[in-house]
Design a protein around this motif. Structure first.
Motif, PDB file in Angstrom:
ATOM      1  N   THR A 176       2.474   3.306  -4.345  1.00 62.64           N
ATOM      2  CA  THR A 176       2.912   2.116  -3.628  1.00 62.64           C
ATOM      3  C   THR A 176       4.300   1.727  -4.109  1.00 62.64           C
ATOM      4  O   THR A 176       4.472   1.393  -5.291  1.00 62.64           O
ATOM      5  CB  THR A 176       1.948   0.944  -3.856  1.00 62.64           C
ATOM      6  OG1 THR A 176       0.647   1.292  -3.380  1.00 62.64           O
ATOM      7  CG2 THR A 176       2.430  -0.297  -3.109  1.00 62.64           C
TER       8      THR A 176
ATOM      9  N   PRO B  14      -0.013   8.219   5.751  1.00 60.69           N
ATOM     10  CA  PRO B  14      -1.457   8.018   5.598  1.00 60.69           C
ATOM     11  C   PRO B  14      -2.198   8.177   6.921  1.00 60.69           C
ATOM     12  O   PRO B  14      -1.800   7.628   7.957  1.00 60.69           O
ATOM     13  CB  PRO B  14      -1.560   6.582   5.070  1.00 60.69           C
ATOM     14  CG  PRO B  14      -0.272   6.369   4.335  1.00 60.69           C
ATOM     15  CD  PRO B  14       0.755   7.121   5.131  1.00 60.69           C
TER      16      PRO B  14
ATOM     17  N   THR C 101       0.853  -1.190   0.000  1.00 63.23           N
ATOM     18  CA  THR C 101       0.000   0.000   0.000  1.00 63.23           C
ATOM     19  C   THR C 101       0.890   1.242   0.000  1.00 63.23           C
ATOM     20  O   THR C 101       2.079   1.173   0.366  1.00 63.23           O
ATOM     21  CB  THR C 101      -0.918   0.042   1.238  1.00 63.23           C
ATOM     22  OG1 THR C 101      -0.093   0.053   2.428  1.00 63.23           O
ATOM     23  CG2 THR C 101      -1.852  -1.157   1.271  1.00 63.23           C
ATOM     24  N   PRO C 102       0.358   2.394  -0.386  1.00 61.50           N
ATOM     25  CA  PRO C 102       1.161   3.624  -0.335  1.00 61.50           C
ATOM     26  C   PRO C 102       1.629   3.929   1.083  1.00 61.50           C
ATOM     27  O   PRO C 102       0.861   3.809   2.046  1.00 61.50           O
ATOM     28  CB  PRO C 102       0.191   4.694  -0.840  1.00 61.50           C
ATOM     29  CG  PRO C 102      -0.812   3.953  -1.665  1.00 61.50           C
ATOM     30  CD  PRO C 102      -0.978   2.626  -0.988  1.00 61.50           C
TER      31      PRO C 102
ATOM     32  N   ASP D 229       8.982   5.510  -3.893  1.00 57.46           N
ATOM     33  CA  ASP D 229       8.469   6.781  -3.413  1.00 57.46           C
ATOM     34  C   ASP D 229       9.499   7.872  -3.748  1.00 57.46           C
ATOM     35  O   ASP D 229      10.714   7.625  -3.684  1.00 57.46           O
ATOM     36  CB  ASP D 229       8.242   6.726  -1.904  1.00 57.46           C
ATOM     37  CG  ASP D 229       7.536   7.962  -1.380  1.00 57.46           C
ATOM     38  OD1 ASP D 229       6.311   7.934  -1.246  1.00 57.46           O
ATOM     39  OD2 ASP D 229       8.235   8.976  -1.113  1.00 57.46           O
TER      40      ASP D 229
ATOM     41  N   GLU E 186       4.578  15.076   1.695  1.00 56.58           N
ATOM     42  CA  GLU E 186       4.604  13.616   1.709  1.00 56.58           C
ATOM     43  C   GLU E 186       3.981  13.202   3.036  1.00 56.58           C
ATOM     44  O   GLU E 186       4.632  13.223   4.077  1.00 56.58           O
ATOM     45  CB  GLU E 186       6.038  13.105   1.588  1.00 56.58           C
ATOM     46  CG  GLU E 186       6.642  13.283   0.215  1.00 56.58           C
ATOM     47  CD  GLU E 186       7.145  11.967  -0.360  1.00 56.58           C
ATOM     48  OE1 GLU E 186       7.267  10.986   0.396  1.00 56.58           O
ATOM     49  OE2 GLU E 186       7.388  11.911  -1.573  1.00 56.58           O
TER      50      GLU E 186
ATOM     51  N   GLY F 126      -1.469   8.602  -3.972  1.00 53.98           N
ATOM     52  CA  GLY F 126      -0.536   7.718  -3.289  1.00 53.98           C
ATOM     53  C   GLY F 126       0.244   6.862  -4.264  1.00 53.98           C
ATOM     54  O   GLY F 126      -0.258   6.500  -5.333  1.00 53.98           O
TER      55      GLY F 126
ATOM     56  N   ARG G  95       3.113   6.962   1.633  1.00 56.37           N
ATOM     57  CA  ARG G  95       2.908   8.398   1.693  1.00 56.37           C
ATOM     58  C   ARG G  95       1.776   8.772   0.743  1.00 56.37           C
ATOM     59  O   ARG G  95       1.625   8.176  -0.329  1.00 56.37           O
ATOM     60  CB  ARG G  95       4.169   9.178   1.267  1.00 56.37           C
ATOM     61  CG  ARG G  95       5.367   9.014   2.184  1.00 56.37           C
ATOM     62  CD  ARG G  95       5.158   9.710   3.519  1.00 56.37           C
ATOM     63  NE  ARG G  95       6.378   9.737   4.306  1.00 56.37           N
ATOM     64  CZ  ARG G  95       6.771   8.758   5.126  1.00 56.37           C
ATOM     65  NH1 ARG G  95       6.024   7.659   5.243  1.00 56.37           N
ATOM     66  NH2 ARG G  95       7.896   8.868   5.812  1.00 56.37           N
ATOM     67  N   ILE G  96       0.994   9.757   1.145  1.00 58.88           N
ATOM     68  CA  ILE G  96      -0.006  10.355   0.272  1.00 58.88           C
ATOM     69  C   ILE G  96       0.553  11.708  -0.157  1.00 58.88           C
ATOM     70  O   ILE G  96       0.894  12.547   0.683  1.00 58.88           O
ATOM     71  CB  ILE G  96      -1.361  10.526   0.983  1.00 58.88           C
ATOM     72  CG1 ILE G  96      -1.808   9.196   1.597  1.00 58.88           C
ATOM     73  CG2 ILE G  96      -2.404  11.046   0.003  1.00 58.88           C
ATOM     74  CD1 ILE G  96      -1.993   8.075   0.597  1.00 58.88           C
TER      75      ILE G  96
ATOM     76  N   GLU H 291      -2.151  14.887   5.093  1.00 58.53           N
ATOM     77  CA  GLU H 291      -2.902  14.259   4.009  1.00 58.53           C
ATOM     78  C   GLU H 291      -4.038  15.140   3.492  1.00 58.53           C
ATOM     79  O   GLU H 291      -4.503  14.965   2.355  1.00 58.53           O
ATOM     80  CB  GLU H 291      -3.454  12.912   4.458  1.00 58.53           C
ATOM     81  CG  GLU H 291      -4.108  12.114   3.341  1.00 58.53           C
ATOM     82  CD  GLU H 291      -4.603  10.744   3.794  1.00 58.53           C
ATOM     83  OE1 GLU H 291      -5.490  10.197   3.107  1.00 58.53           O
ATOM     84  OE2 GLU H 291      -4.113  10.232   4.820  1.00 58.53           O
TER      85      GLU H 291
END
Length: 440
Positions: A288, A231, A178-179, A315, A228, A286, A181-182, A236
């Motif tokens: 991944t 989550p 999963t990401p 990232d 950055e 985001g 960072r958003i 965010e």
């Protein structure tokens, strides 16, 4: 599909090495530098691009790359480096770790400076050089299976969904699903610099990072302001606002977040002139981090190699994506040009393993920085705040991800790095860092 220009040598051949025909799917930095390098080495190549030169110049920003010294050297070797002006360079890094009244801070010189040019300028520039030198390009990207009918080797540098399905994620090399960072990154006017040609990087443990980067945009000099966000954390919020639908609310939220978590940066932003340089000049969402399988067997039994976004997605925090793409393109070009046998499964396996020997350092370093900063890295940061020689050497090692990961991978690496300097205190127990002097 549209054929835009034709050089010498297309179509499938029975020979190997420089007599073979190579098809490259994708016109990002990896695909374009690979095409230019093979062209330079005399290997027949066809570049398949989803967009023509004008299309590459248009649209929203794709990313905000920093190209470090070795990448610039490869561009010089290709004869395509064309950004020597100060407004396209970062020469200094101002780094802040933590929030509150006494964050750890240091200022470092980056030697040589990085080049910061919007890909809407950079990619068309490379594509034009390829065509002007007689390169063969096709507008429209076929499937790897279709391309394999015309070429001895297909290299996929296009990370779209169909290509990702061809190269599934490698769970042994992918630390995340999963990401981590958003992201909310945009190009802005209205931000001043304490020191010309400097970058600001704020590490906010448990929250994320805020970056400001001077940048050469299609509209001229601007600044990247990037969040950055961990989550679920406070940074965010900006990633979920529609900057086009309500610019005022978007700018208000961005300024509020900077004021709360990077107040020294907020002091340099003019409320009156601050804003995106134009509609759509923001990237949100985001990413991944993932490493995909580096090669695939196609329906007819031939194989395809993956590079660039088709192979590895990192990232952007460590700013290594474009540089890894360039390094990989040159390394693969040399393997192709010197190949003594067919471009079969054995070649693809061997080539992908060779490319991974460099790429793994980038992946491991990038993934490590997405987690909690380990104690030995904090020790290094503290010493950098006390000794500018250490700060300069550390920041300049961003040019060399292998050396950087050797330093940051464990406490022995940090200790060995610090041993080369006259130290203000023993590793692990640095004295209090002095006040920064960047506003003097």
């Amino acid at each position: 599909m549209t054929h835009t220009s034709r050089g010498t040598g297309t179509g499938k051949a029975a020979s190997t090495g420089t007599g073979a025909s190579i098809g490259i799917l994708g016109s990002g930095i990896s695909g374009l530098q690979l095409a230019l390098r093979l062209q330079q080495l005399g290997v027949p190549v066809t570049l398949y691009s989803a967009q023509d030169v004008q299309g590459l110049r248009s649209g929203r920003p794709r990313n905000f790359p920093a190209r470090f010294g070795p990448t610039q050297q490869r561009e010089e070797q290709l004869g395509v480096f064309d950004w020597r002006t100060p407004d396209a360079q970062v020469r200094h890094w101002a780094v802040t770790l933590g929030t509150g009244d006494a964050p750890l801070e240091f200022l470092a010189d980056l030697t040589p400076p990085s080049s910061v040019v919007d890909f809407r300028l950079y990619l068309p520039h490379l594509f034009t050089h390829f065509l002007d030198r007689g390169g063969h390009a096709v507008i429209g990207v076929p499937s790897a299976e279709e391309a394999a009918k015309a070429h001895d080797l297909v290299v996929v540098a296009n990370g779209d969904r169909s290509m990702r399905q061809l190269f599934p994620a490698d769970p042994t090399r992918s630390a995340h699903t999963t990401p981590q960072r958003i992201l909310c990154s945009g190009l802005y006017y209205g931000i001043d610099e304490d020191l010309p040609h400097s970058l600001d990087l704020h590490f906010l443990p448990g929250i994320g990072e805020i970056l400001r980067i001077p940048f050469r945009s299609p509209a001229g000099r601007a600044d990247v302001l990037a969040f950055e966000a961990v989550p679920g954390g406070p940074l965010e919020a900006a990633a979920h606002l529609d900057a086009d639908a309500d610019p005022t609310a978007f700018h208000r939220e961005v300024l509020a977040l900077v004021a709360a978590y990077a107040p020294t940066l907020r002091e340099r932003i003019s409320t009156r002139t601050f804003g995106l340089i134009g509609p759509g000049e923001v990237a949100q969402g985001g990413i991944t981090p993932v490493v995909r399988r580096g090669w695939a067997r196609l329906d007819d039994g031939t194989c395809a190699l993956a590079i660039g976004d088709a192979w590895i997605t990192n990232d952007p925090l460590t700013a290594q994506g474009a540089n890894l793409g360039s390094h990989t393109a040159f390394a693969l070009a040399d393997l192709i040009a010197t190949a003594q046998g067919p471009f079969d499964e054995g070649f693809c396996r061997s080539a992908s393993a060779h490319l991974w020997e460099h790429a793994r350092h980038v992946v491991e370093w990038s993934n490590a920085f997405l987690g909690e900063l380990p104690p030995h890295a904090r020790v290094l940061f503290a010493h950098a705040a006390q000794d500018k020689q250490i700060a300069d050497a550390f920041v300049s090692t961003f040019h060399d991800p292998v050396a950087m990961w050797r330093i940051l991978s464990d406490e022995d690496g940090v200790a060995a790095f610090l041993a080369g300097f006259r130290q203000p205190g023993p590793p692990g127990r640095p004295g209090p860092p002095p006040a920064m002097s960047r506003r003097e």
